[in-house]
Design an enzyme around this catalytic site. Structure first.
Site, mmCIF file in Angstrom:
data_model
loop_
_atom_site.group_PDB
_atom_site.id
_atom_site.type_symbol
_atom_site.label_atom_id
_atom_site.label_comp_id
_atom_site.label_asym_id
_atom_site.label_seq_id
_atom_site.Cartn_x
_atom_site.Cartn_y
_atom_site.Cartn_z
ATOM 1 N N TYR A 142 39.141 36.521 42.673
ATOM 2 C CA TYR A 142 37.730 36.578 43.027
ATOM 3 C C TYR A 142 37.723 37.800 44.381
ATOM 4 O O TYR A 142 38.272 37.541 45.423
ATOM 5 C CB TYR A 142 37.404 35.379 43.865
ATOM 6 C CG TYR A 142 36.048 35.435 44.280
ATOM 7 C CD1 TYR A 142 35.156 36.266 44.310
ATOM 8 C CD2 TYR A 142 35.601 34.280 45.125
ATOM 9 C CE1 TYR A 142 33.809 35.907 44.872
ATOM 10 C CE2 TYR A 142 34.360 34.079 45.598
ATOM 11 C CZ TYR A 142 33.276 34.981 45.350
ATOM 12 O OH TYR A 142 32.276 35.005 45.740
ATOM 13 N N LYS A 172 36.442 38.275 39.318
ATOM 14 C CA LYS A 172 35.065 38.256 39.569
ATOM 15 C C LYS A 172 34.832 39.274 40.723
ATOM 16 O O LYS A 172 35.480 39.247 41.809
ATOM 17 C CB LYS A 172 34.738 36.857 40.112
ATOM 18 C CG LYS A 172 33.436 36.834 40.667
ATOM 19 C CD LYS A 172 33.141 35.191 41.418
ATOM 20 C CE LYS A 172 31.760 35.032 42.025
ATOM 21 N NZ LYS A 172 31.282 36.084 42.879
#
Length: 308
Positions: A142, A172
């Site tokens: 992330y 992400k």
């Protein structure tokens, strides 16, 4: 929950519903799941991330939320990705083990951001220690440097990462650096990784570069409209896709000027869905009544292409 397909398309960054006194409100998750599927056509979720106030929750609360999403999403959702990042390595590892035990589709980890990794090797060492606690679960990084301050380029990070983290499945990518994002896709397009963009108002640009999907907060309440943008892009009908992106951007530009964050996202979601999302946790404070009135008026004023 074993995923039957690659992680693609829209992923709602879930909000953590809370009671008026600030406790997590687990009973509404079932309604939340059904709403995402039936009203927004979104069947993937990212739990306990930034939108979900994950770093403001204690370990037990994060586990309870993950369990409830996996339970309520069984046979309904395609993917339940659980964010297990924490400032403490042992806590992150504990959350990873728990996510694996309950059958999460994948786990994601944010870079630690108080004592920050200063280079690729330090960051990968942290990520590897977490991923190894869930050796059969797909792992996602992330990337959100605007919040973490960790600005190690993902292009650099991905070089050789599968050798260190065999379960690595994608990123992400919540940053505006489309050059970095493009290089990631260009250099790894044969590896069947998932590159998911996380800046909702720039999704169309990311799709043009090759994004496989997106993780974002607006897909909680604008998921159906964004899915129509994805369909238009795939046709391709770029003029129609731009209309959807411009209108989404128009709303976000409006609310950002008013002050838009997690608290305001909770208010908008409550407004649109009718599901009580409750207040945020301190130090965040409730959205003002003025914000709610203005945001509702703005949403009501938008004429979407499919409104005819």
């Amino acid at each position: 929950m074993t995923p039957r397909k690659k992680l693609r398309g829209l992923v709602a960054a879930t909000i953590t519903p809370m009671t008026p006194d600030g406790q997590i409100n687990l009973p509404v998750i079932r309604q939340y799941v059904d709403y995402l599927i039936s009203k927004q056509n979104v069947k993937n979720v990212f739990v306990n991330g930034t939108t979900g106030e994950g770093l403001s929750l204690n370990i037990q609360e994060r586990k309870q939320l993950a369990e409830e999403w996996v339970c309520q999403g069984k046979d309904k959702l395609d993917h339940v990705i659980v964010h297990v990042g924490a400032l403490s390595l042992p806590e992150s590892q504990e959350l990873a083990r728990h996510a694996a035990a309950i059958g999460a589709s994948g786990i994601a980890v944010i870079a630690p951001f108080l004592f920050k990794p200063t280079n690729k090797d330090e960051l990968i060492a942290f990520l590897q220690k977490v991923a190894s606690e869930a050796p059969a679960v797909p792992f996602y990084y992330y990337h959100i440097p605007p919040l973490t301050g960790v600005k190690i380029r993902v292009e650099e990070l991905l070089d050789g990462i599968k050798e260190r983290i065999p379960t690595f499945q994608g990123v992400k990518f919540s940053d505006r650096d489309l050059l970095d994002f493009a290089q990631c896709i260009h250099k790894h397009e044969r590896e069947q990784l998932a590159f998911l963009y996380g800046v909702d108002e720039q999704l169309l640009s990311a799709l043009a570069i090759g994004a496989h999907g997106a993780v974002g907060s607006t897909y909680n309440y604008l998921g159906r409209k964004t899915n129509l943008m994805l369909e238009a892009f795939a046709k391709p009908d770029l003029a129609l896709a731009r209309k959807y992106q411009f209108l989404t951007g128009d709303f976000l530009n409006f609310v950002i000027k008013l002050g838009f964050g997690v608290a305001q996202t909770k208010a908008v979601m409550t407004l649109v869905s009718g599901i009580p999302m409750g207040p945020p946790r301190l130090p965040l404070v409730d959205a003002s009544e003025e914000f709610i009135v203005k945001a509702k008026a703005k949403l009501d004023s938008i004429v979407w292409p499919d409104s005819d």
